[in-house]
Design a protein around this motif. Structure first.
Motif, mmCIF file in Angstrom:
data_model
loop_
_atom_site.group_PDB
_atom_site.id
_atom_site.type_symbol
_atom_site.label_atom_id
_atom_site.label_comp_id
_atom_site.label_asym_id
_atom_site.label_seq_id
_atom_site.Cartn_x
_atom_site.Cartn_y
_atom_site.Cartn_z
ATOM 1 N N SER A 123 0.817 -1.215 0.000
ATOM 2 C CA SER A 123 0.000 0.000 0.000
ATOM 3 C C SER A 123 0.853 1.268 0.000
ATOM 4 N N GLU A 135 -1.486 3.443 -12.256
ATOM 5 C CA GLU A 135 -2.815 3.097 -11.739
ATOM 6 C C GLU A 135 -3.904 3.918 -12.432
ATOM 7 N N SER A 139 -6.972 2.643 -14.928
ATOM 8 C CA SER A 139 -8.364 2.988 -14.642
ATOM 9 C C SER A 139 -9.043 3.628 -15.848
ATOM 10 N N GLU A 147 -10.147 2.640 -7.152
ATOM 11 C CA GLU A 147 -10.382 1.990 -5.861
ATOM 12 C C GLU A 147 -10.914 0.561 -5.999
ATOM 13 N N ASN A 148 -11.314 0.169 -7.208
ATOM 14 C CA ASN A 148 -11.802 -1.197 -7.434
ATOM 15 C C ASN A 148 -10.668 -2.170 -7.766
ATOM 16 N N SER A 267 -15.279 -1.389 -4.629
ATOM 17 C CA SER A 267 -14.034 -0.941 -4.003
ATOM 18 C C SER A 267 -13.427 -2.067 -3.159
ATOM 19 N N THR A 268 -12.104 -2.173 -3.221
ATOM 20 C CA THR A 268 -11.405 -3.186 -2.440
ATOM 21 C C THR A 268 -10.916 -2.639 -1.089
ATOM 22 N N SER A 269 -11.192 -1.368 -0.838
ATOM 23 C CA SER A 269 -10.725 -0.733 0.415
ATOM 24 C C SER A 269 -11.514 -1.235 1.611
#
Length: 269
Positions: A123, A135, A139, A147-148, A267-269
């Motif tokens: 991260s 990134e 996207s 964020e996905n 989102s993976t967050s």
């Protein structure tokens, strides 16, 4: 007599106009070719002062649709040579034997299905300026929010190593809890001078291709440094696409380095 003399004159005028027009068109083409050559040699670009265009590599990235079912696009020149070398340098000290997802537990396990070595950026590294540019580019070209995305994974395949045909979407419920199903994959090539090591799509196309020195049915993409392959694991109906099955062909000579970005529904967050 005046009428007879006038006709050759009109022909001459039309002939001259045609010649001038052709010269203008030819001159324009020569100028465009010259400008493009300057861009290639010097790096000059009409977007040189546009930060957004630089991030997205406008004028350099060349999309090529190679299949509609499954949906596959090759993005030529997606990464710069510096970005390729940067990703390899980040990854090299932390490479470990690659694993696959266990369908029962959702955890990574060693398997003879996949014989490469790899690592995930963390991260903290995701916040590095060059990684953030990559990134954002992923996207924009995939049209999936940053964020996905999962963390980028960097892989190295040495001689005789491969990844047998598989799906990127999950068949377990454990991995669906964070971000849902995988929608698409961006596979980026980081090295040249690799013999074999093609990315193989057995359900794409109707012809044959060379996969690690063997002729197979399907479609193969040769690993070229800076190129990327964008393909979708989910169809337009929102269901996982079994035709998205793919594999990494055996490397016959050299080292194949790649970076993979998987993108989820949420989102993976």
């Amino acid at each position: 007599m005046g009428f007879v003399v006038g006709r050759p004159s009109m022909k001459m005028v039309f002939g001259l106009l045609t010649l001038v027009t052709l010269c203008i068109i030819l001159g324009a083409l020569v100028q465009l070719a010259f400008i493009r050559r300057l861009e290639d040699i010097t790096g000059f670009s009409p977007w040189a002062n546009d930060k957004e265009a630089i991030t997205l590599r406008v004028g350099y990235v060349k999309p090529e649709i190679i299949s509609w079912s499954p949906r596959i696009i090759v993005l030529h020149n997606f990464l710069s040579m510096e970005e390729c070398d940067y990703l390899r340098a980040l990854a090299k000290p932390r490479l470990q034997v690659s694993t696959v997802v266990d369908a029962k537990t959702g955890k990574g396990i060693k398997s003879d299905v996949r014989t490469s070595s790899g690592m995930f950026l963390n991260s903290k590294e995701k916040k590095y300026p060059m990684i953030q540019e990559i990134e954002k580019r992923i996207s924009v070209y995939s049209q999936i929010p940053i964020e996905n995305g999962e963390l980028i994974q960097v892989l190295r395949y040495e001689k005789n190593q491969f990844y047998k045909p598989h799906h990127d979407y999950f068949s377990d419920t454990f991995n669906l809890k964070r971000g849902g199903q995988r929608v698409a994959t961006m596979l980026m090539y980081l090295t040249d001078n690799v013999e074999g090591g093609e990315t193989f799509f057995p359900m794409a196309g109707s012809g044959e291709c060379s996969c690690g020195g063997r002729m197979v049915k399907g479609m193969c993409v040769k690993p070229n440094k800076g190129d990327a392959v964008l393909f979708w694991s989910m169809g337009l109906d929102g269901q996982s696409d079994p035709n998205s099955i793919h594999g990494g062909c055996e490397v016959l000579a050299g080292e194949k380095w790649s970076a993979t970005k998987w993108m989820r529904q949420h989102s993976t967050s």
